[in-house]
Design a protein around this motif. Structure first.
Motif, PDB file in Angstrom:
ATOM      1  N   THR A 196      -8.605   2.651   4.435  1.00  0.00           N
ATOM      2  CA  THR A 196      -8.578   1.181   4.354  1.00  0.00           C
ATOM      3  C   THR A 196      -9.807   0.561   5.038  1.00  0.00           C
ATOM      4  O   THR A 196      -9.834  -0.644   5.252  1.00  0.00           O
ATOM      5  CB  THR A 196      -7.285   0.636   5.010  1.00  0.00           C
ATOM      6  OG1 THR A 196      -7.163   1.187   6.319  1.00  0.00           O
ATOM      7  CG2 THR A 196      -6.050   0.984   4.198  1.00  0.00           C
TER       8      THR A 196
ATOM      9  N   LYS B  22      -1.153   5.629   5.690  1.00  0.00           N
ATOM     10  CA  LYS B  22      -1.218   5.213   4.277  1.00  0.00           C
ATOM     11  C   LYS B  22      -1.851   6.350   3.475  1.00  0.00           C
ATOM     12  O   LYS B  22      -2.567   7.196   4.026  1.00  0.00           O
ATOM     13  CB  LYS B  22      -2.082   3.952   4.146  1.00  0.00           C
ATOM     14  CG  LYS B  22      -1.533   2.746   4.916  1.00  0.00           C
ATOM     15  CD  LYS B  22      -0.341   2.151   4.221  1.00  0.00           C
ATOM     16  CE  LYS B  22       0.731   1.751   5.196  1.00  0.00           C
ATOM     17  NZ  LYS B  22       2.085   1.784   4.736  1.00  0.00           N
TER      18      LYS B  22
ATOM     19  N   PHE C 205       1.909  -0.892   9.045  1.00  0.00           N
ATOM     20  CA  PHE C 205       0.640  -0.165   9.185  1.00  0.00           C
ATOM     21  C   PHE C 205       0.726   0.911  10.277  1.00  0.00           C
ATOM     22  O   PHE C 205      -0.268   1.497  10.652  1.00  0.00           O
ATOM     23  CB  PHE C 205      -0.518  -1.140   9.470  1.00  0.00           C
ATOM     24  CG  PHE C 205      -0.954  -1.885   8.237  1.00  0.00           C
ATOM     25  CD1 PHE C 205      -1.649  -1.240   7.230  1.00  0.00           C
ATOM     26  CD2 PHE C 205      -0.626  -3.228   8.068  1.00  0.00           C
ATOM     27  CE1 PHE C 205      -2.027  -1.906   6.079  1.00  0.00           C
ATOM     28  CE2 PHE C 205      -1.006  -3.902   6.909  1.00  0.00           C
ATOM     29  CZ  PHE C 205      -1.706  -3.238   5.916  1.00  0.00           C
TER      30      PHE C 205
ATOM     31  N   SER D 261      -1.765   2.654  -2.715  1.00  0.00           N
ATOM     32  CA  SER D 261      -2.779   3.577  -2.179  1.00  0.00           C
ATOM     33  C   SER D 261      -3.558   4.198  -3.328  1.00  0.00           C
ATOM     34  O   SER D 261      -4.776   4.375  -3.243  1.00  0.00           O
ATOM     35  CB  SER D 261      -2.168   4.724  -1.383  1.00  0.00           C
ATOM     36  OG  SER D 261      -1.068   4.326  -0.695  1.00  0.00           O
TER      37      SER D 261
ATOM     38  N   SER E  17       0.961   8.400  -8.161  1.00  0.00           N
ATOM     39  CA  SER E  17       0.026   7.486  -7.493  1.00  0.00           C
ATOM     40  C   SER E  17      -1.216   7.179  -8.347  1.00  0.00           C
ATOM     41  O   SER E  17      -1.441   6.038  -8.762  1.00  0.00           O
ATOM     42  CB  SER E  17      -0.360   8.133  -6.160  1.00  0.00           C
ATOM     43  OG  SER E  17      -1.225   7.330  -5.453  1.00  0.00           O
TER      44      SER E  17
ATOM     45  N   LEU F 185       0.843  -1.207   0.000  1.00  0.00           N
ATOM     46  CA  LEU F 185       0.000   0.000   0.000  1.00  0.00           C
ATOM     47  C   LEU F 185       0.877   1.255   0.000  1.00  0.00           C
ATOM     48  O   LEU F 185       0.650   2.191   0.749  1.00  0.00           O
ATOM     49  CB  LEU F 185      -0.945  -0.006   1.207  1.00  0.00           C
ATOM     50  CG  LEU F 185      -2.125  -0.979   1.136  1.00  0.00           C
ATOM     51  CD1 LEU F 185      -2.997  -0.868   2.385  1.00  0.00           C
ATOM     52  CD2 LEU F 185      -2.985  -0.760  -0.105  1.00  0.00           C
ATOM     53  N   GLY F 186       1.894   1.243  -0.847  1.00  0.00           N
ATOM     54  CA  GLY F 186       2.758   2.423  -1.010  1.00  0.00           C
ATOM     55  C   GLY F 186       2.092   3.389  -1.975  1.00  0.00           C
ATOM     56  O   GLY F 186       0.856   3.459  -2.062  1.00  0.00           O
ATOM     57  N   THR F 187       2.923   4.097  -2.753  1.00  0.00           N
ATOM     58  CA  THR F 187       2.399   5.122  -3.668  1.00  0.00           C
ATOM     59  C   THR F 187       1.364   4.551  -4.635  1.00  0.00           C
ATOM     60  O   THR F 187       0.248   5.060  -4.754  1.00  0.00           O
ATOM     61  CB  THR F 187       3.584   5.731  -4.468  1.00  0.00           C
ATOM     62  OG1 THR F 187       4.586   6.134  -3.540  1.00  0.00           O
ATOM     63  CG2 THR F 187       3.165   6.904  -5.298  1.00  0.00           C
TER      64      THR F 187
ATOM     65  N   SER G 140       2.800   3.649  10.060  1.00  0.00           N
ATOM     66  CA  SER G 140       2.829   4.968   9.422  1.00  0.00           C
ATOM     67  C   SER G 140       1.564   5.124   8.565  1.00  0.00           C
ATOM     68  O   SER G 140       1.015   4.128   8.065  1.00  0.00           O
ATOM     69  CB  SER G 140       4.083   5.113   8.568  1.00  0.00           C
ATOM     70  OG  SER G 140       4.148   4.042   7.671  1.00  0.00           O
TER      71      SER G 140
ATOM     72  N   ASP H 271       0.641  -5.028   3.785  1.00  0.00           N
ATOM     73  CA  ASP H 271       1.722  -4.044   3.780  1.00  0.00           C
ATOM     74  C   ASP H 271       2.613  -4.376   4.970  1.00  0.00           C
ATOM     75  O   ASP H 271       2.135  -4.902   5.977  1.00  0.00           O
ATOM     76  CB  ASP H 271       1.161  -2.614   3.895  1.00  0.00           C
ATOM     77  CG  ASP H 271       2.192  -1.572   3.488  1.00  0.00           C
ATOM     78  OD1 ASP H 271       2.233  -1.226   2.301  1.00  0.00           O
ATOM     79  OD2 ASP H 271       2.972  -1.137   4.348  1.00  0.00           O
TER      80      ASP H 271
ATOM     81  N   CYS I 221      -4.309   6.156   1.603  1.00  0.00           N
ATOM     82  CA  CYS I 221      -5.686   5.808   1.215  1.00  0.00           C
ATOM     83  C   CYS I 221      -6.461   5.385   2.451  1.00  0.00           C
ATOM     84  O   CYS I 221      -5.865   5.037   3.473  1.00  0.00           O
ATOM     85  CB  CYS I 221      -5.665   4.652   0.215  1.00  0.00           C
ATOM     86  SG  CYS I 221      -4.891   3.157   0.884  1.00  0.00           S
TER      87      CYS I 221
END
Ligand code: HSE
Length: 436
Positions: free
Chosen positions: A55, A51, A47, A16, A303, A11-13, A49, A44, A53
């Motif tokens: 979730t 994200k 969790f 997300s 993204s 779920l990085g750039t 840090s 990921d 988006c």
């Protein structure tokens, strides 16, 4: 009809962005796909840090294998990157009969032959539109839109970071290192920026496009790769004075001797549309025998832009879920048993024209010596420009544009020029393409 459940790895750039686009455009997307697409689970490694988006409603895990082994999931979206764990997870997903969508150019360029063979065996699809030129649907365009053509060559600006650096160097006379740091802050650059500036990222993408264009297996290890880190402000300015721009191009060309597969800085006439693709934008010019030249332009990173390609792949897979595997669009555009082993030409055999920058002492006969060497190697001069000595140190820059010659002759000429006692530095050589 039941929704199609997907699992996202990473779920990085891009991960997300994929969640955001799928959520934001859910109604539009299900109208297109014919089924609702549900993000069932996402993995990921961190969790803690935040994200990029929301979730809510997605089962979250730090164990990517949980997603790959989840029997409810039909499509695994691999957005981890790299060729280690990502390869293992993709192989496991295929093994368990799941379709895969990936944005991983290194994985496809280096392991695509193995992965596609496995996918073929298992009757599943690996979709990889997001691996090349971010949001530009270049894979689909070449694989389907140009299916009637013999593709003759393609040339692309396929690394946004490199293009951003060259554009800023030209427009604002900024330093290479300073612009690179900004590209990293903006999230365009790869984790290891050498991949961008040394052309490795572009070579991954070029390898994939060449296979699709010519129906050859993926051969990343045979791609010639040269970066932009040696381009000096002086070259950018001289190119402009002569009516050219320097772009970091990936070029694939089918010749009678074999396929050219090369990434290097290139002088192109400033009037070409592709010469005016600036900043982080990407563009690919494809020459088909029937259609002629076609140009594809758009965001090559970011993204939502990359997510646009990921989601398009998911939609394609959903639409074809009930299609017989043998009736689906082949991974590399050509049927797997119709791929051909056309050799990849070594760089020494490539024919192109050149820009040469030679720093030499300002003495009688210097130019005659240089042009004599070029003439001995059968190299014809197109234009020549001698600048004023710099800093009163008696060193003059001489810029020479040549006509086409085979690279090995140019290599020999450069060695001889560099051996002249009046030539104090390495000769700067930049290849030139007219792209006409
Ligand atoms: N680092 C890449 C680029 C990202 O700058 O184009 C997209 O592959």
């Amino acid at each position: 009809m039941q929704s199609v459940k997907i699992g996202i790895l990473g779920l990085g750039t891009v991960g997300s962005g994929t969640v955001n686009v799928l959520t934001r455009n859910a109604i539009e997307i299900s109208r297109r796909a014919g089924r609702e697409i549900e993000i069932f689970q996402a993995a990921d490694r961190d969790f803690d840090s935040p994200k990029g988006c929301k979730t809510d409603g997605i089962k979250l895990t730090t164990d990517a294998l949980e997603v790959v082994n989840n029997p409810d999931i039909q499509i695994v979206v691999e957005l981890i990157g790299g060729t280690g764990i990502a390869r293992e997870l993709v192989l496991k997903a295929i093994e368990s009969g799941k379709h895969v969508v990936t944005a991983n150019k290194a994985l496809i360029a280096m392991h695509g032959n193995e992965l596609f063979a496995k996918a073929q065996e298992k009757g599943v699809t690996i979709a990889f539109e997001a691996a090349v030129a971010g949001g530009i649907p270049i894979i689909k365009a070449m694989r389907e839109g140009l299916a009637g053509n013999k593709i003759e060559w393609l040339a692309g600006i396929i690394n946004g970071t490199g293009n951003f650096i060259l554009t800023e160097m030209r427009d604002k006379a900024r330093d290479f290192a300073d612009v690179l740091a900004e590209a990293q802050e903006l999230g365009y650059a790869e984790a290891d920026p050498e991949f961008d500036v040394e052309g490795i990222d572009a070579a991954h993408k070029l390898t994939i496009m060449a296979s699709i264009a010519f129906g050859i297996p993926l051969q990343f290890e045979k791609a010639y790769t040269e970066g932009i880190s040696k381009i000096a402000q002086e070259d950018v300015q001289c190119a402009a004075e002569l009516g050219y721009r320097i772009k970091h191009l990936g070029i694939a060309k089918e010749t009678e001797q074999g396929v050219e597969l090369r990434v290097h800085p290139t002088l192109i006439p400033h009037r070409r549309l592709i010469a005016n693709v600036d900043g982080v934008m990407n563009a690919v010019l494809v020459q088909g025998d029937a259609v002629g030249p076609t140009l594809y332009y758009g965001a090559g990173a970011g993204s939502d832009a990359t997510a646009s390609a990921v989601v398009a792949d998911i939609v394609d897979i959903v639409r074809a879920l009930t299609t017989d595997p043998e009736n689906r669009v082949p991974h590399l555009a050509f049927q797997p048993d119709a791929l051909v082993d056309t050799p990849i030409l070594p760089m020494s055999e490539v024919v192109t024209s050149y820009y040469l920058r030679i720093h030499t002492e300002d003495k009688p006969g210097v130019l005659a010596n240089i042009t004599g060497i070029l003439s001995e190697q059968g190299i014809s001069i197109e234009a020549i420009l001698q600048k004023q000595p710099e800093d009163h140190d008696g060193i003059v820059p001489i810029i020479i544009l040549t006509q086409e010659v085979v690279e090995k002759n140019m290599d020999a000429a450069i060695s001889q020029i560099e051996a002249l006692s009046t030539v104090k530095e390495s000769v700067m050589r930049i290849r030139m393409e007219s792209l006409g």
